[in-house]
Design a protein around this motif. Structure first.
Motif, PDB file in Angstrom:
ATOM      1  N   ARG A 264       0.807  -1.312   0.041  1.00 13.17           N
ATOM      2  CA  ARG A 264      -0.123   0.043   0.160  1.00 13.17           C
ATOM      3  C   ARG A 264       0.800   1.348  -0.063  1.00 13.17           C
ATOM      4  NH1 ARG A 264      -4.882   2.468  -1.026  1.00 13.17           N
ATOM      5  NH2 ARG A 264      -5.573   3.679   0.616  1.00 13.17           N
ATOM      6  N   ARG A 265       0.500   2.239  -0.791  1.00 11.41           N
ATOM      7  CA  ARG A 265       1.395   3.540  -0.838  1.00 11.41           C
ATOM      8  C   ARG A 265       0.641   4.567  -0.762  1.00 11.41           C
ATOM      9  NH1 ARG A 265       6.268   2.394  -3.326  1.00 11.41           N
ATOM     10  NH2 ARG A 265       6.808   4.728  -3.568  1.00 11.41           N
ATOM     11  N   GLN A 266       1.071   5.652   0.204  1.00 11.31           N
ATOM     12  CA  GLN A 266       0.188   6.788   0.323  1.00 11.31           C
ATOM     13  C   GLN A 266       1.397   8.042   0.501  1.00 11.31           C
ATOM     14  OE1 GLN A 266      -3.746   7.271   1.108  1.00 11.31           O
ATOM     15  NE2 GLN A 266      -3.054   5.876  -0.397  1.00 11.31           N
ATOM     16  N   PHE A 267       1.037   9.136  -0.068  1.00 11.36           N
ATOM     17  CA  PHE A 267       2.076  10.337  -0.257  1.00 11.36           C
ATOM     18  C   PHE A 267       3.244   9.863  -0.922  1.00 11.36           C
ATOM     19  CE2 PHE A 267      -0.797  10.726   3.448  1.00 11.36           C
ATOM     20  CZ  PHE A 267      -1.429  11.729   2.989  1.00 11.36           C
TER      21      PHE A 267
ATOM     22  N   ARG B   1       5.055   6.776  -0.716  1.00 10.80           N
ATOM     23  CA  ARG B   1       5.726   5.876   0.016  1.00 10.80           C
ATOM     24  C   ARG B   1       5.031   4.882   0.451  1.00 10.80           C
ATOM     25  NH1 ARG B   1       7.446   9.538   4.841  1.00 10.80           N
ATOM     26  NH2 ARG B   1       8.836   7.379   5.558  1.00 10.80           N
ATOM     27  N   ARG B   2       5.558   3.629   0.453  1.00 13.39           N
ATOM     28  CA  ARG B   2       4.888   2.584   1.116  1.00 13.39           C
ATOM     29  C   ARG B   2       4.614   2.956   2.526  1.00 13.39           C
ATOM     30  NH1 ARG B   2       8.947  -2.313   0.405  1.00 13.39           N
ATOM     31  NH2 ARG B   2      10.415  -0.450   1.415  1.00 13.39           N
ATOM     32  N   ILE B   3       3.470   2.424   3.091  1.00 11.04           N
ATOM     33  CA  ILE B   3       2.906   2.980   4.471  1.00 11.04           C
ATOM     34  C   ILE B   3       3.785   2.395   5.533  1.00 11.04           C
ATOM     35  CG2 ILE B   3       0.473   3.311   3.679  1.00 11.04           C
ATOM     36  CD1 ILE B   3      -0.251   0.604   4.967  1.00 11.04           C
TER      37      ILE B   3
ATOM     38  N   GLY C 225      -7.672   0.111   7.323  1.00  9.20           N
ATOM     39  CA  GLY C 225      -8.498   1.346   7.093  1.00  9.20           C
ATOM     40  C   GLY C 225      -9.904   0.714   6.260  1.00  9.20           C
TER      41      GLY C 225
END
Length: 378
Positions: free
Chosen positions: A268-271, A273-275, A339
């Motif tokens: 999972r990536r957010q912003f 980056r990988r979380i 989430g």
């Protein structure tokens, strides 16, 4: 202290893992009694329903520690925690007391079927007015010339809707309280045994549970487990095995859950980056691993003491507390990590629902703390 598995134990657990994955891969938990019976027969072919039963009746003849290791492998590989729980309850709360307290004729009659999964067993102790207070049972067993007449109703028994055998407890001397209880292995085809419909539950849906009513049910004396008035001892013995070994399933479930969470953190990536690169996420995963490993050590120590015949009340209670509380905490963390996806049916939300009853059955967390407090002399 040697923390390594011997070759036989390692191969046994690997075989269970492979067989369970082959049979239950992708299976969803469903509240279907017919499916539960078919699953019991499949579990019997793998050897899960007879882990701690004697080899001469088709069991594996394992002690508590090896049984717990096998149940951990089962819990890790099986996506239906409710069914894994059903098998463990059948084995530990029912087959074990038959193994250790039934007379030779009843053992010969029942143990092979229990080991193979052809016979399904339910443990019926809880009543509407007697849960943790087992000395307040309202179900009575009146001695007669031919056996015992059982009357009354049990409010909650795992596997009851599909059970061929009910291990139950009744007051043969109501005035004596805890010391007046007797234990019985009751075939459900006896006249006067009424099995209720499956109860609706928020979790462990793969394990059907229901009420059991005894209506002037004549139970032949040969089905008495132990002697008259020995029900408390039988129950304590079966609960030691259940509390020590059954929670191996939750160790396996937590191990599988942690693997899923680590994979999610890597993918999972957010912003951009990988979380998993965010400290809030990585430290959460470390906390999940810490709870799992600490709980596993307490459980294995409890089983080791049980196998050695040493005092184990405190260690079993501490193990039960640690595993159940870790299962709930890790499931909450997993839900947060996934989430919105975790809130969808199945996956993290199902793991959370299945973890919550672990703090209730086999004696609540509060009762386990009371047991430890008594051992401390408080």
């Amino acid at each position: 202290m040697d923390f390594g598995l011997d070759e036989a134990a390692r191969k046994r657990c690997e075989a269970i893992d492979a067989d369970v994955r082959a049979h239950w891969a992708g299976v969803r938990a469903v509240a279907d009694p017919a499916a539960a019976r078919a699953n019991f027969r499949a579990a019997g072919r793998i050897g899960l329903t007879g882990l701690s039963l004697p080899a001469e009746v088709g069991g594996a003849g394992l002690g508590a520690l090896d049984t717990a290791l096998c149940l951990e492998a089962f819990g890790r590989a099986c996506p239906d925690t409710g069914f894994a729980f059903a098998v463990a309850a059948h084995l530990l709360a029912c087959a074990v007391p038959v193994r250790d307290f039934a007379d030779d004729r009843v053992r010969e009659q029942l143990l092979a079927g229990l080991a193979s999964g052809e016979l399904v067993a339910a443990n019926a102790m809880t009543e509407d007015g007697a849960g943790s207070d087992v000395g307040a049972l309202a179900v009575t067993a009146r001695p007669t010339a031919d056996g015992y007449l059982l009357d009354g109703e049990k409010s909650w028994a795992s596997n009851a809707p599909i059970a061929d055998l009910v291990v139950t407890y009744a007051a043969t001397d109501p005035a004596a309280g805890f010391l007046g209880l007797s234990a019985f292995a009751v075939p459900t085809d006896l006249p006067g045994v009424v099995l209720g419909e499956p109860l609706p539950k928020m979790g462990l849906v793969g394990c059907p549970a229901g009420r059991v009513r005894f209506e002037n049910c004549l139970v032949p004396a040969e089905y008495l487990l132990g002697g008259e008035g020995q029900g408390a001892a039988v129950f304590q013995h079966s609960m030691a095995w259940e509390r020590a070994c059954l929670f191996g399933i939750y160790l396996g479930t937590m191990a599988r859950q942690l693997e899923e969470c680590v994979e999610q953190a890597r993918e999972r990536r957010q912003f951009g980056r990988r979380i998993g690169e965010f400290q809030a996420v990585s430290h959460t995963l470390v906390g999940m691993r810490q709870r799992l490993e600490a709980a596993r050590l307490l459980l294995l120590r409890a089983c080791w003491l049980l196998d050695r015949g040493e005092e184990h009340v405190t260690e079993v209670a501490l193990s039960k507390i640690a595993v159940s509380e870790a299962a709930v905490a890790n499931s909450l963390d997993a839900l947060q990590l996934f989430g919105g996806r975790g809130y969808l049916t199945g996956g993290a939300e199902e793991q959370l629902r299945d973890s919550l009853p672990s703090t209730l059955f086999s004696g609540t967390t509060q009762i386990q703390r009371e047991l430890v407090a008594r051992q401390l002399g408080l």
